[in-house]
Design an enzyme around this catalytic site. Structure first.
Site, PDB file in Angstrom:
ATOM      1  N   GLN A  32      44.376  -6.796 -17.241  1.00 37.69           N
ATOM      2  CA  GLN A  32      43.999  -7.447 -15.980  1.00 37.69           C
ATOM      3  C   GLN A  32      42.783  -6.774 -15.313  1.00 37.69           C
ATOM      4  O   GLN A  32      41.925  -7.453 -14.737  1.00 37.69           O
ATOM      5  CB  GLN A  32      45.192  -7.426 -15.024  1.00 37.69           C
ATOM      6  N   GLU A  58       0.863  -1.192   0.000  1.00 40.45           N
ATOM      7  CA  GLU A  58       0.000   0.000   0.000  1.00 40.45           C
ATOM      8  C   GLU A  58       0.894   1.234   0.000  1.00 40.45           C
ATOM      9  O   GLU A  58       2.104   1.125   0.262  1.00 40.45           O
ATOM     10  CB  GLU A  58      -0.900  -0.016   1.238  1.00 40.45           C
ATOM     11  N   GLU A 110       9.498  -7.648  -3.885  1.00 41.34           N
ATOM     12  CA  GLU A 110       9.407  -8.995  -3.281  1.00 41.34           C
ATOM     13  C   GLU A 110      10.217  -9.049  -1.974  1.00 41.34           C
ATOM     14  O   GLU A 110      10.733 -10.088  -1.582  1.00 41.34           O
ATOM     15  CB  GLU A 110       9.910 -10.046  -4.278  1.00 41.34           C
ATOM     16  N   SER A 121       7.374  -2.709   3.190  1.00 42.91           N
ATOM     17  CA  SER A 121       8.167  -3.678   3.962  1.00 42.91           C
ATOM     18  C   SER A 121       7.375  -4.246   5.143  1.00 42.91           C
ATOM     19  O   SER A 121       7.663  -5.339   5.608  1.00 42.91           O
ATOM     20  CB  SER A 121       9.435  -3.002   4.502  1.00 42.91           C
ATOM     21  N   GLY A 177       7.994 -16.522  -4.112  1.00 45.77           N
ATOM     22  CA  GLY A 177       8.189 -15.408  -5.050  1.00 45.77           C
ATOM     23  C   GLY A 177       9.637 -14.944  -5.065  1.00 45.77           C
ATOM     24  O   GLY A 177      10.157 -14.489  -6.091  1.00 45.77           O
ATOM     25  N   THR A 228      12.737  -6.060   0.323  1.00 42.56           N
ATOM     26  CA  THR A 228      14.030  -5.396   0.114  1.00 42.56           C
ATOM     27  C   THR A 228      15.173  -6.259   0.662  1.00 42.56           C
ATOM     28  O   THR A 228      14.947  -7.186   1.452  1.00 42.56           O
ATOM     29  CB  THR A 228      14.055  -4.047   0.872  1.00 42.56           C
ATOM     30  N   SER A 229      16.390  -5.876   0.299  1.00 44.20           N
ATOM     31  CA  SER A 229      17.567  -6.580   0.860  1.00 44.20           C
ATOM     32  C   SER A 229      17.545  -6.499   2.384  1.00 44.20           C
ATOM     33  O   SER A 229      17.944  -7.441   3.084  1.00 44.20           O
ATOM     34  CB  SER A 229      18.859  -5.929   0.353  1.00 44.20           C
ATOM     35  N   GLU A 230      17.092  -5.366   2.895  1.00 44.51           N
ATOM     36  CA  GLU A 230      17.070  -5.172   4.355  1.00 44.51           C
ATOM     37  C   GLU A 230      16.094  -6.165   4.992  1.00 44.51           C
ATOM     38  O   GLU A 230      16.374  -6.743   6.047  1.00 44.51           O
ATOM     39  CB  GLU A 230      16.676  -3.725   4.689  1.00 44.51           C
TER      40      GLU A 230
HETATM   41  N1  CAA Z   1       5.875 -18.390   5.930  1.00 47.68           N
HETATM   42  C1  CAA Z   1       4.721 -18.641   6.583  1.00 47.68           C
HETATM   43  N2  CAA Z   1       4.388 -18.023   7.739  1.00 47.68           N
HETATM   44  C2  CAA Z   1       5.276 -17.153   8.238  1.00 47.68           C
HETATM   45  C3  CAA Z   1       6.493 -16.854   7.612  1.00 47.68           C
HETATM   46  C4  CAA Z   1       6.788 -17.520   6.397  1.00 47.68           C
HETATM   47  N3  CAA Z   1       7.928 -17.293   5.759  1.00 47.68           N
HETATM   48  N4  CAA Z   1       7.172 -15.952   8.342  1.00 47.68           N
HETATM   49  C5  CAA Z   1       6.402 -15.674   9.405  1.00 47.68           C
HETATM   50  N5  CAA Z   1       5.258 -16.413   9.329  1.00 47.68           N
HETATM   51  C6  CAA Z   1       4.135 -16.375  10.272  1.00 47.68           C
HETATM   52  C7  CAA Z   1       4.589 -16.225  11.707  1.00 47.68           C
HETATM   53  O1  CAA Z   1       4.800 -17.485  12.312  1.00 47.68           O
HETATM   54  C8  CAA Z   1       3.419 -15.498  12.339  1.00 47.68           C
HETATM   55  O2  CAA Z   1       2.384 -16.437  12.563  1.00 47.68           O
HETATM   56  P1  CAA Z   1       1.323 -16.262  13.770  1.00 47.68           P
HETATM   57  O3  CAA Z   1       0.529 -15.023  13.431  1.00 47.68           O
HETATM   58  O4  CAA Z   1       0.514 -17.486  13.730  1.00 47.68           O
HETATM   59  O5  CAA Z   1       2.128 -16.076  15.016  1.00 47.68           O
HETATM   60  C9  CAA Z   1       2.953 -14.576  11.213  1.00 47.68           C
HETATM   61  O6  CAA Z   1       3.363 -15.203   9.991  1.00 47.68           O
HETATM   62  C10 CAA Z   1       3.525 -13.172  11.283  1.00 47.68           C
HETATM   63  O7  CAA Z   1       4.940 -13.281  11.278  1.00 47.68           O
HETATM   64  P2  CAA Z   1       5.890 -12.138  11.832  1.00 47.68           P
HETATM   65  O8  CAA Z   1       5.443 -11.759  13.202  1.00 47.68           O
HETATM   66  O9  CAA Z   1       7.293 -12.586  11.642  1.00 47.68           O
HETATM   67  O10 CAA Z   1       5.539 -10.947  10.840  1.00 47.68           O
HETATM   68  P3  CAA Z   1       6.119  -9.469  10.748  1.00 47.68           P
HETATM   69  O11 CAA Z   1       4.994  -8.534  10.653  1.00 47.68           O
HETATM   70  O12 CAA Z   1       7.159  -9.242  11.790  1.00 47.68           O
HETATM   71  O13 CAA Z   1       6.815  -9.423   9.288  1.00 47.68           O
HETATM   72  C11 CAA Z   1       8.338  -9.810   7.517  1.00 47.68           C
HETATM   73  C12 CAA Z   1       7.648 -10.343   8.792  1.00 47.68           C
HETATM   74  C13 CAA Z   1       9.213 -10.974   7.073  1.00 47.68           C
HETATM   75  C14 CAA Z   1       9.198  -8.621   7.768  1.00 47.68           C
HETATM   76  C15 CAA Z   1       7.275  -9.496   6.450  1.00 47.68           C
HETATM   77  O14 CAA Z   1       6.537  -8.376   6.812  1.00 47.68           O
HETATM   78  C16 CAA Z   1       7.864  -9.276   5.075  1.00 47.68           C
HETATM   79  O15 CAA Z   1       8.228 -10.221   4.385  1.00 47.68           O
HETATM   80  N6  CAA Z   1       7.923  -8.004   4.602  1.00 47.68           N
HETATM   81  C17 CAA Z   1       8.282  -7.698   3.234  1.00 47.68           C
HETATM   82  C18 CAA Z   1       7.060  -7.635   2.371  1.00 47.68           C
HETATM   83  C19 CAA Z   1       7.366  -7.898   0.926  1.00 47.68           C
HETATM   84  O16 CAA Z   1       8.180  -8.727   0.585  1.00 47.68           O
HETATM   85  N7  CAA Z   1       6.655  -7.218   0.045  1.00 47.68           N
HETATM   86  C20 CAA Z   1       6.783  -7.431  -1.343  1.00 47.68           C
HETATM   87  C21 CAA Z   1       5.569  -6.957  -2.026  1.00 47.68           C
HETATM   88  S1  CAA Z   1       5.041  -7.996  -3.330  1.00 47.68           S
HETATM   89  C22 CAA Z   1       5.987  -7.639  -4.664  1.00 47.68           C
HETATM   90  O17 CAA Z   1       6.944  -6.916  -4.603  1.00 47.68           O
HETATM   91  C23 CAA Z   1       5.558  -8.336  -5.899  1.00 47.68           C
HETATM   92  C24 CAA Z   1       6.086  -7.732  -7.134  1.00 47.68           C
HETATM   93  O18 CAA Z   1       5.498  -6.863  -7.691  1.00 47.68           O
HETATM   94  C25 CAA Z   1       7.293  -8.286  -7.762  1.00 47.68           C
END
Ligand code: CAA
Length: 379
Positions: free
Chosen positions: A278, A127, A362, A132, A241, A364-366
Site C-alpha cells: 500500500q 541580471e 520563468e 524576480s 513562457g 519562481t513559485s513565490e
Molecule cells: N502582461 C502584460 N502586462 C503586464 C502583466 C502581464 N502579465 N503584468 C503586469 N503588466 C503591466 C502592468 O499593467 C504595468 O503596466 P504600466 O507600466 O502600464 O502600469 C507593468 O506591466 C508593470 O507591472 P507591475 O507593476 O505589476 O510590475 P512589477 O515590477 O511589480 O513586477 C512581476 C511584476 C510579476 C513580479 C514581474 O516582475 C515578474 O514576473 N517577475 C519574475 C520575472 C521572471 O519570471 N523571470 C524569469 C526570467 S526568464 C527565464 O527564466 C527564461 C529561462 O531561461 C527558462
C-alpha cells in the site's frame, strides 16, 4: 465542454512523441552527463515544426496553436528535459517577435528560428542582481548617432551561446518598469561577449551563460516595440513562457512516474511486487492524480491564450502547481527506486535534478503566488 483533442493537436503530439521516443530519449542520459548541447537534434526538431508550433505559417511556423504547443512540449520533456527548455525559449522568442516586431524584424528573424537556421533563440532579461524583480535592471541602452549602445550583464541566459538572436532588455529611461526597452540582438553583435557556461545541478545538456555587453552596438531599428514600453513585452512573453515551462515539468514528471511504475511492477519484496504494497501504491496514485491535475491546469491556460483571452492568473496557477507537483512526483519515483534511484544506471536521479529548476526559472513559485494573489485582489 469537451476534452477531446483536434486532429491537428493529435498530429503535433504524435509527431513530437515519435521523434522524442526515437531520437531524443536514447541518448538523453549520456548527453546530460557529458553536458552535450543537442545542436543536430534541435535542427531536426525545427524541420518537424517544433520550433514554431504557435507561429504563423508565413514565418515558417505550423500555426497549430498553444494547446498543441503545450502537448508537444510535454512529449519532448518526457524524453529530454534539456532539449525541452531549449525548445521552450526558442518558441517564446519567435512568438514575441511575431507579436511585437515590425514586418522587417519578423522577416529577418522568425523564419530563421522556425527553420533551425538559428540553432536557438534567447531571452535575456535576468541580471546578476535581479531575477524576480526585472524592473530593477541595471543594463542601459543609449541612443547615439551610430545606434543603440548597450552596457551591462545578463545572467542565466538559456541558449545564450547558441542563439542566433536574443531579445535583450535594457534601461532607456527612468527607474522601474516604465524606463525599460526591448531589443533584438543578433549573435554577431559587436561588444557582446558570452560568459563561461554555468555548471548546473541538472539540465546539463542545455546551455546557460551570462551575456556581457560592453558598448554593444545595435542599429536603431533593433528596438522591439516602443521605447520605454519593453517591460510589458517581457511580462506578456513570460505569461506564455510559463505554459512552456509548466508543460516541461509535466513531461519530466510523466517520465518519472512511468519509471516508478515499471520498477514497482518488477521489483519484489516480502514475496510480491512492491507496487502491491500500500505504501508504494499510494505514492503512485498520488503522483498520477497530481500529474492529471497539472495537465488540466496547463491545458486550460493554453486554451485561454489560444482564444485570445486573459490567462495570466491561469498560467501562474499552472506554473506553481505543475512545477511543485513535478518535484514531488520525481522525489516519489526516486524513493520508490530505493538505492537504485541514487545511481546513474536508472534515470530517476536525472529527472529529479532536471525538475528542480522548474520552480525557479520563468518566475519562481513565490512570484507565481504573488501574481495570483494580486490578480485575486484586483478582480
Ligand atoms: N502582461 C502584460 N502586462 C503586464 C502583466 C502581464 N502579465 N503584468 C503586469 N503588466 C503591466 C502592468 O499593467 C504595468 O503596466 P504600466 O507600466 O502600464 O502600469 C507593468 O506591466 C508593470 O507591472 P507591475 O507593476 O505589476 O510590475 P512589477 O515590477 O511589480 O513586477 C512581476 C511584476 C510579476 C513580479 C514581474 O516582475 C515578474 O514576473 N517577475 C519574475 C520575472 C521572471 O519570471 N523571470 C524569469 C526570467 S526568464 C527565464 O527564466 C527564461 C529561462 O531561461 C527558462
Amino acid at each position: 465542454m469537451h476534452f477531446d483533442l483536434t486532429e491537428t493537436q493529435q498530429l503535433i503530439r504524435q509527431t513530437a512523441r515519435d521523434f522524442s521516443v526515437k531520437e531524443l530519449e536514447p541518448g538523453a542520459g549520456e548527453r546530460e552527463r557529458k553536458g552535450q548541447f543537442p545542436k543536430d537534434l534541435l535542427k531536426k526538431m525545427a524541420e518537424l515544426g517544433l520550433m514554431g508550433v504557435n507561429v504563423p505559417e508565413q514565418f515558417g511556423g505550423v500555426e497549430a496553436g498553444v494547446v498543441a504547443y503545450s502537448l508537444a512540449m510535454m512529449e519532448v520533456a518526457r524524453a529530454c528535459g534539456s532539449t525541452a527548455v531549449t525548445m521552450s525559449v526558442t518558441n517564446m522568442v519567435a512568438e514575441i517577435i511575431c507579436k511585437f516586431g515590425t514586418e522587417s524584424q519578423k522577416q529577418a528573424h522568425v523564419p530563421k528560428l522556425t527553420s533551425g537556421e538559428y540553432v536557438a533563440g534567447a531571452f535575456a532579461l535576468s541580471e546578476p542582481g535581479c531575477g524576480s524583480d526585472p524592473a530593477s535592471m541595471r543594463t542601459t541602452a543609449k541612443r547615439t548617432d551610430k545606434g543603440w549602445v548597450l552596457n551591462g550583464t545578463k545572467q542565466f541566459i538559456t541558449s545564450g551561446e547558441y542563439a542566433g538572436v536574443s531579445v535583450v532588455w535594457a534601461r532607456t529611461g527612468g527607474p522601474g518598469g516604465k524606463g525599460i526597452s526591448a531589443f533584438l540582438m543578433p549573435a554577431d553583435t559587436q561588444g557582446l561577449e558570452i560568459g563561461p557556461e554555468e555548471k548546473k545541478m541538472g539540465l546539463r545538456a542545455s546551455n546557460t551563460v551570462s551575456m556581457i555587453l560592453e558598448d554593444a552596438l545595435l542599429p536603431i531599428d533593433a528596438l522591439l516595440g516602443e521605447e520605454n514600453r519593453g517591460f510589458r513585452i517581457a511580462l506578456t512573453a513570460l505569461d506564455g513562457g510559463r505554459i512552456g515551462v509548466s508543460s516541461q515539468a509535466v513531461g519530466i514528471a510523466q517520465a518519472a512516474l512511468n519509471a516508478a511504475l515499471d520498477y514497482a511492477k518488477e521489483r519484489h519484496t516480502f514475496g510480491k511486487p512492491i507496487g502491491e504494497h500500500q505504501a508504494i501504491g499510494w505514492m503512485l496514485a498520488d503522483s498520477a492524480t497530481e500529474l492529471e491535475a497539472a495537465r488540466l491546469l496547463i491545458l486550460q491556460a493554453a486554451y485561454l491564450k489560444e482564444q485570445g483571452r486573459a490567462f495570466t492568473r491561469q498560467a501562474s496557477m499552472a506554473k506553481v502547481f505543475s512545477t511543485e507537483a513535478a518535484n514531488r512526483i520525481c522525489a516519489r519515483a526516486f524513493q520508490i527506486h530505493g538505492g537504485y534511484g541514487y545511481v546513474e544506471d536508472y534515470p530517476v536521479e536525472r529527472f529529479l535534478r532536471d525538475a528542480r529548476v522548474t520552480t525557479i526559472y520563468e518566475g519562481t513559485s513565490e512570484i507565481q503566488r504573488l501574481v495570483i494573489a494580486r490578480d485575486l485582489l484586483r478582480n
